[in-house]
Write a protein that holds these residues in place. Structure first.
Motif, PDB file in Angstrom:
ATOM      1  N   PRO A   1      78.607 124.336  18.554  1.00 57.14           N
ATOM      2  CA  PRO A   1      79.928 123.695  18.619  1.00 57.14           C
ATOM      3  C   PRO A   1      80.553 123.543  17.234  1.00 57.14           C
ATOM      4  CG  PRO A   1      78.417 122.562  20.076  1.00 57.14           C
ATOM      5  CD  PRO A   1      77.593 123.550  19.283  1.00 57.14           C
ATOM      6  N   TYR A   2      81.813 123.884  17.139  1.00 56.97           N
ATOM      7  CA  TYR A   2      82.631 123.796  15.925  1.00 56.97           C
ATOM      8  C   TYR A   2      82.184 124.779  14.840  1.00 56.97           C
ATOM      9  CZ  TYR A   2      84.455 119.621  18.151  1.00 56.97           C
ATOM     10  OH  TYR A   2      85.024 118.766  19.041  1.00 56.97           O
ATOM     11  N   GLY A   3      81.310 125.695  15.180  1.00 59.86           N
ATOM     12  CA  GLY A   3      80.876 126.700  14.219  1.00 59.86           C
ATOM     13  C   GLY A   3      81.985 127.712  13.951  1.00 59.86           C
ATOM     14  N   VAL A   4      82.012 128.238  12.735  1.00 60.81           N
ATOM     15  CA  VAL A   4      82.991 129.248  12.330  1.00 60.81           C
ATOM     16  C   VAL A   4      82.212 130.446  11.799  1.00 60.81           C
ATOM     17  CG1 VAL A   4      84.922 129.808  10.828  1.00 60.81           C
ATOM     18  CG2 VAL A   4      84.707 127.507  11.777  1.00 60.81           C
ATOM     19  N   VAL A   5      82.485 131.631  12.356  1.00 60.52           N
ATOM     20  CA  VAL A   5      81.801 132.843  11.952  1.00 60.52           C
ATOM     21  C   VAL A   5      82.830 133.897  11.589  1.00 60.52           C
ATOM     22  CG1 VAL A   5      80.159 134.641  12.658  1.00 60.52           C
ATOM     23  CG2 VAL A   5      79.900 132.321  13.532  1.00 60.52           C
ATOM     24  N   GLY A   6      82.629 134.538  10.432  1.00 58.79           N
ATOM     25  CA  GLY A   6      83.506 135.641  10.051  1.00 58.79           C
ATOM     26  C   GLY A   6      84.429 135.329   8.919  1.00 58.79           C
TER      27      GLY A   6
END
Length: 66
Positions: A61-66
């Motif tokens: 949850p609330y993770g940001v990838v890229g």
């Protein structure tokens, strides 16, 4: 086994999702993204343009990838 996308999630039509992928509430997946088989994208996660995830990855949850 198919793809499960929560109705509040935003998944660009240019994203490629593998089999048995789960996308949670309010998650965002941008264009030009590839998500491997068995991945789980939790609520409010963001997967940015150009990201490539292999099989069985988990974006919390609330993770940001890229």
């Amino acid at each position: 086994m198919g793809v499960e996308i929560h109705p509040t999630a935003i998944v660009d039509s240019g994203a490629k999702l593998g089999v048995d992928v789960s996308v949670g509430p309010y998650a965002v997946i941008e264009n030009n993204v590839e998500i491997g088989d068995g991945c789980r994208i939790d609520s409010h996660a963001f997967v940015a343009w150009g990201t490539r995830l292999g099989a069985r990855c988990h974006v919390f949850p609330y993770g940001v990838v890229g």
